[in-house]
Scaffold this motif. Sequence first.
Motif, PDB file in Angstrom:
ATOM      1  N   LYS A  86       0.829  -1.207   0.000  1.00  0.00           N
ATOM      2  CA  LYS A  86       0.000   0.000   0.000  1.00  0.00           C
ATOM      3  C   LYS A  86       0.862   1.255   0.000  1.00  0.00           C
ATOM      4  O   LYS A  86       0.571   2.223  -0.717  1.00  0.00           O
ATOM      5  N   LEU A  87       1.926   1.239   0.786  1.00  0.00           N
ATOM      6  CA  LEU A  87       2.811   2.401   0.861  1.00  0.00           C
ATOM      7  C   LEU A  87       3.509   2.636  -0.480  1.00  0.00           C
ATOM      8  O   LEU A  87       3.689   3.780  -0.901  1.00  0.00           O
ATOM      9  N   HIS A  88       3.877   1.570  -1.152  1.00  0.00           N
ATOM     10  CA  HIS A  88       4.504   1.703  -2.476  1.00  0.00           C
ATOM     11  C   HIS A  88       3.507   2.281  -3.482  1.00  0.00           C
ATOM     12  O   HIS A  88       3.878   3.112  -4.311  1.00  0.00           O
ATOM     13  N   HIS A  89       2.254   1.873  -3.416  1.00  0.00           N
ATOM     14  CA  HIS A  89       1.217   2.436  -4.288  1.00  0.00           C
ATOM     15  C   HIS A  89       1.103   3.946  -4.065  1.00  0.00           C
ATOM     16  O   HIS A  89       1.009   4.724  -5.029  1.00  0.00           O
ATOM     17  N   VAL A  90       1.080   4.354  -2.799  1.00  0.00           N
ATOM     18  CA  VAL A  90       0.975   5.780  -2.483  1.00  0.00           C
ATOM     19  C   VAL A  90       2.178   6.525  -3.037  1.00  0.00           C
ATOM     20  O   VAL A  90       2.039   7.609  -3.612  1.00  0.00           O
ATOM     21  N   ARG A  91       3.357   5.953  -2.872  1.00  0.00           N
ATOM     22  CA  ARG A  91       4.580   6.591  -3.349  1.00  0.00           C
ATOM     23  C   ARG A  91       4.545   6.783  -4.863  1.00  0.00           C
ATOM     24  O   ARG A  91       4.840   7.871  -5.376  1.00  0.00           O
ATOM     25  N   VAL A  92       4.169   5.750  -5.620  1.00  0.00           N
ATOM     26  CA  VAL A  92       4.216   5.798  -7.087  1.00  0.00           C
ATOM     27  C   VAL A  92       3.074   6.639  -7.660  1.00  0.00           C
ATOM     28  O   VAL A  92       3.287   7.540  -8.476  1.00  0.00           O
TER      29      VAL A  92
END
Length: 307
Positions: free
Chosen positions: A208-214
């Motif tokens: 989820k955090l990677h989705h937010v970052r990208v």
Amino acid sequence: MADAGAVPGLTTNVALKEKPRVTVFVRSSKGGSLAASPMAHQILMVIGIKVDCGVIPESKLTITHVDDSRPMPSSLRSHGISRVPAVVIGDTGEDDPETIISLLDRHYPGGLDFPLQEEKNISDDNDSPPSCEKNEDTPEMASRDFFSRFSFCVRGITDSSEHLDVALHRLNSFLLKKQSQSYHDDQPSPWICGSKLPSLLDCEVLPKLHHVRVAGAAGLAGQWMVAEWSIPGAWPGIWCYLHSAYSMPAFIRSCPSDKEIILHWADRAGANNLPAGVKDKIAKLESDDIPKISWFVPARADMVFLD
């Protein structure tokens, strides 16, 4: 008598041969690559960790990509399953993420730092997700809001990043505290529970955090954005956490490309409501022959503490 050198959660070769096969079904993109789904990433990451630790033999694992434009595979339809991600283990099929994790741990326990039964603060017959600890200042509390806040921004439910920033700042502060504590206990750990190995909660939070970052860096955090939004480089707790994920084979193998993540969130924003410039970025990504995945961090993300 048990072998004193045995690794908890691992079984003998004979026992492994009797274990059921694990077949994972995940959605594929139009081009056949792994589509963006935090739930699928979570399940694949859990399985990947178990494979890397020797808990699940590769010979027992099959990963099948499912095209939404085609009928569901018969092996899923026979279990009454009409959505993915889904898993079939032996004669049992499941498409509920929490139940999938429970089923995996029942047949192939171990691999993660906290075995499923040890993480539970509830009765054994309840398949709710595990908890690392139980008090007001918990990993679950620190990580529970940022993803929904980001989703509100993308869908235009809110016209400010304030709540998203507050939720991420809370997560960053908690991670810094946990990382510092583990360092001073002479057991440095980047994981959200301060454990030696990633826990089930890490497998939920990191995708989820990677989705937010990208998606956020692509300008999808809201039409109100004058410029691209991004996680501040001055939040080392989050970047150290992501750096650890980007160094983990199980995360890397199960991570979708930037293109798939951006398309996933662009679809949720609505084609007619995309922020200025995002459509051009999507067109460029679709023309790229080599999928891009954002592994970089803004600076060295190693833990550094001054006494």
